[in-house]
Design an enzyme around this catalytic site. Structure first.
Site, PDB file in Angstrom:
ATOM      1  N   SER A  20       0.993  -0.980  -0.131  1.00  0.00           N
ATOM      2  CA  SER A  20      -0.004  -0.032   0.078  1.00  0.00           C
ATOM      3  C   SER A  20       0.894   1.239  -0.022  1.00  0.00           C
ATOM      4  O   SER A  20       2.035   1.245   0.320  1.00  0.00           O
ATOM      5  CB  SER A  20      -0.896  -0.023   1.243  1.00  0.00           C
ATOM      6  OG  SER A  20      -0.064  -0.044   2.658  1.00  0.00           O
ATOM      7  N   CYS A  21       0.320   2.394  -0.025  1.00  0.00           N
ATOM      8  CA  CYS A  21       0.809   3.615  -0.362  1.00  0.00           C
ATOM      9  C   CYS A  21       1.833   3.907   0.763  1.00  0.00           C
ATOM     10  O   CYS A  21       1.598   3.606   2.040  1.00  0.00           O
ATOM     11  CB  CYS A  21      -0.045   4.829  -0.285  1.00  0.00           C
ATOM     12  SG  CYS A  21       0.522   6.483  -0.497  1.00  0.00           S
ATOM     13  N   PRO A  22       3.199   4.236   0.441  1.00  0.00           N
ATOM     14  CA  PRO A  22       3.435   5.039  -0.617  1.00  0.00           C
ATOM     15  C   PRO A  22       4.299   3.950  -1.288  1.00  0.00           C
ATOM     16  O   PRO A  22       4.995   4.286  -2.268  1.00  0.00           O
ATOM     17  CB  PRO A  22       4.575   6.107  -0.115  1.00  0.00           C
ATOM     18  CG  PRO A  22       5.210   5.356   0.966  1.00  0.00           C
ATOM     19  CD  PRO A  22       3.817   4.635   1.719  1.00  0.00           C
ATOM     20  N   MET A  23       4.349   2.508  -1.009  1.00  0.00           N
ATOM     21  CA  MET A  23       5.623   1.657  -1.501  1.00  0.00           C
ATOM     22  C   MET A  23       5.054   1.568  -3.063  1.00  0.00           C
ATOM     23  O   MET A  23       6.338   1.361  -3.843  1.00  0.00           O
ATOM     24  CB  MET A  23       5.350   0.408  -0.865  1.00  0.00           C
ATOM     25  CG  MET A  23       5.826   0.460   0.426  1.00  0.00           C
ATOM     26  SD  MET A  23       7.451   1.256   0.659  1.00  0.00           S
ATOM     27  CE  MET A  23       8.487   0.323  -0.484  1.00  0.00           C
ATOM     28  N   ASP A  47      -3.207  -2.081  -4.981  1.00  0.00           N
ATOM     29  CA  ASP A  47      -3.747  -0.669  -4.251  1.00  0.00           C
ATOM     30  C   ASP A  47      -4.270   0.230  -5.387  1.00  0.00           C
ATOM     31  O   ASP A  47      -3.934   0.572  -5.999  1.00  0.00           O
ATOM     32  CB  ASP A  47      -2.653  -0.064  -3.252  1.00  0.00           C
ATOM     33  CG  ASP A  47      -2.777   1.330  -2.821  1.00  0.00           C
ATOM     34  OD1 ASP A  47      -4.087   1.630  -2.586  1.00  0.00           O
ATOM     35  OD2 ASP A  47      -1.916   1.942  -2.591  1.00  0.00           O
TER      36      ASP A  47
END
Length: 89
Positions: A20-23, A47
């Protein structure tokens, strides 16, 4: 989401499904740094925020162009496909 590119155009694919964010953006940036100018990177993500996040990230850079985004379903979940070209150093 429409797609303007095909997997035949892809030089490398990274799988950030489950992240999930920011990955998704972080891993996309790392992978783009490792490909040559003119190469296309395919990013696979689950995501839904990656659609706007990768679009915004690519839009903020002169060295990267988001070519297309599409989605598919695999194992009952939506997978977002992002096609990013490195267009400069």
């Amino acid at each position: 989401m429409a797609t303007d590119t095909t997997p035949d155009d892809v030089a490398e694919t990274i799988d950030v499904t489950g992240e999930s964010c920011p990955m998704p953006v972080v891993r996309t940036k790392q992978a783009v740094d490792d490909i040559d100018v003119g190469d296309v990177l395919e990013v696979l993500a689950t995501d839904s925020g990656s659609v706007s996040d990768i679009d915004g990230w690519a839009d903020s850079l002169a060295t990267v162009e988001l070519l297309a985004q599409s989605e598919s379903t695999a194992d009952g979940r939506t997978v977002y496909h992002h096609y990013v070209e490195r267009v400069g150093e």
